[in-house]
Design a protein around this motif. Structure first.
Motif, PDB file in Angstrom:
ATOM      1  N   ASP A   6       0.735  -1.227   0.001  1.00 22.71           N
ATOM      2  CA  ASP A   6       0.141   0.092   0.130  1.00 22.71           C
ATOM      3  C   ASP A   6       0.781   1.123   0.059  1.00 22.71           C
ATOM      4  OD1 ASP A   6      -2.364  -1.556  -0.047  1.00 22.71           O
ATOM      5  OD2 ASP A   6      -2.748  -1.255   2.323  1.00 22.71           O
ATOM      6  N   VAL A   9       2.397   1.736  -3.505  1.00 22.84           N
ATOM      7  CA  VAL A   9       1.363   2.243  -4.436  1.00 22.84           C
ATOM      8  C   VAL A   9       0.963   3.790  -4.187  1.00 22.84           C
ATOM      9  CG1 VAL A   9      -1.082   1.886  -5.290  1.00 22.84           C
ATOM     10  CG2 VAL A   9       0.178  -0.112  -4.697  1.00 22.84           C
ATOM     11  N   LEU A  64      -4.677   4.296  -9.322  1.00 20.68           N
ATOM     12  CA  LEU A  64      -4.048   3.780  -8.129  1.00 20.68           C
ATOM     13  C   LEU A  64      -4.649   3.956  -7.054  1.00 20.68           C
ATOM     14  CD1 LEU A  64      -0.238   4.396  -9.441  1.00 20.68           C
ATOM     15  CD2 LEU A  64      -1.583   2.262  -9.420  1.00 20.68           C
ATOM     16  N   LEU A  68      -6.487   1.418  -4.221  1.00 21.04           N
ATOM     17  CA  LEU A  68      -6.208   1.492  -2.928  1.00 21.04           C
ATOM     18  C   LEU A  68      -7.626   1.538  -2.116  1.00 21.04           C
ATOM     19  CD1 LEU A  68      -3.291   3.582  -2.580  1.00 21.04           C
ATOM     20  CD2 LEU A  68      -3.253   1.590  -1.788  1.00 21.04           C
ATOM     21  N   GLN A  79      -5.067  -1.953  -9.150  1.00 20.41           N
ATOM     22  CA  GLN A  79      -3.811  -1.703  -8.648  1.00 20.41           C
ATOM     23  C   GLN A  79      -2.894  -2.425  -9.799  1.00 20.41           C
ATOM     24  OE1 GLN A  79      -2.432  -2.174  -4.481  1.00 20.41           O
ATOM     25  NE2 GLN A  79      -4.473  -1.796  -4.139  1.00 20.41           N
ATOM     26  N   LEU A  83      -0.604  -0.178 -12.226  1.00 15.79           N
ATOM     27  CA  LEU A  83       0.727  -0.273 -12.080  1.00 15.79           C
ATOM     28  C   LEU A  83       1.521  -1.034 -13.281  1.00 15.79           C
ATOM     29  CD1 LEU A  83       1.053  -1.777  -8.286  1.00 15.79           C
ATOM     30  CD2 LEU A  83       1.860   0.659  -9.325  1.00 15.79           C
ATOM     31  N   ALA A 112       6.416  -1.687  -6.790  1.00 15.02           N
ATOM     32  CA  ALA A 112       4.918  -1.580  -6.346  1.00 15.02           C
ATOM     33  C   ALA A 112       4.332  -2.803  -6.743  1.00 15.02           C
ATOM     34  CB  ALA A 112       4.278  -0.114  -6.759  1.00 15.02           C
ATOM     35  N   VAL A 116       2.578  -5.738  -4.557  1.00 14.37           N
ATOM     36  CA  VAL A 116       1.135  -6.107  -4.539  1.00 14.37           C
ATOM     37  C   VAL A 116       0.809  -7.478  -4.935  1.00 14.37           C
ATOM     38  CG1 VAL A 116      -1.049  -5.728  -5.761  1.00 14.37           C
ATOM     39  CG2 VAL A 116       0.393  -3.635  -5.091  1.00 14.37           C
TER      40      VAL A 116
END
Length: 120
Positions: A6, A9, A64, A68, A79, A83, A112, A116
């Motif tokens: 998190d 991100v 993004l 979240l 995400q 990403l 990131a 994730v």
């Protein structure tokens, strides 16, 4: 690991919000011109293009943030998608514009994304 993912991100989203501000609002001012090393004339001539790029960076940041705050599985998928877009944009930018973009954009996105995926 979820907290680290998190945080990463959030940092990537913040980076893209920063780029949005530089390209949309500060492009023709000292911070924006020094960001890319442009003189006033080149900054003026490229301002519409930069504003367009800034808008796209804003969409990446928004996606993004959505990832979240959305519950899973949507949040996780958002995400991963955004990403991945960050990474592709960074690789393309490094290949076509400036190699620094690989480290400044693609690498943070890849770190990131890895976090994730591991946290899932």
């Amino acid at each position: 690991m979820e907290i680290l993912a998190d945080v990463l991100v959030v940092l990537v989203a913040a980076l893209h919000l920063y780029i949005l501000v530089m390209e949309m609002f500060l492009w023709q001012r000292k911070p924006g011109m020094s960001f890319h090393g442009f003189d006033a004339d080149l900054a003026r001539r490229t301002a519409p293009m930069a504003a367009n790029q800034g808008l796209y960076n804003g969409f990446l940041a928004a996606g993004l943030v959505w990832g979240l705050v959305a519950g899973d599985p949507t949040g996780f998928r958002a995400q991963v998608f955004f990403l991945s877009c960050v990474i592709v944009a960074g690789v393309y930018g490094a290949a076509t514009a400036n190699r620094r973009i690989l480290v400044a954009q693609a690498l943070p996105g890849a770190l990131a994304l890895a976090a994730v995926l591991i946290a899932q």
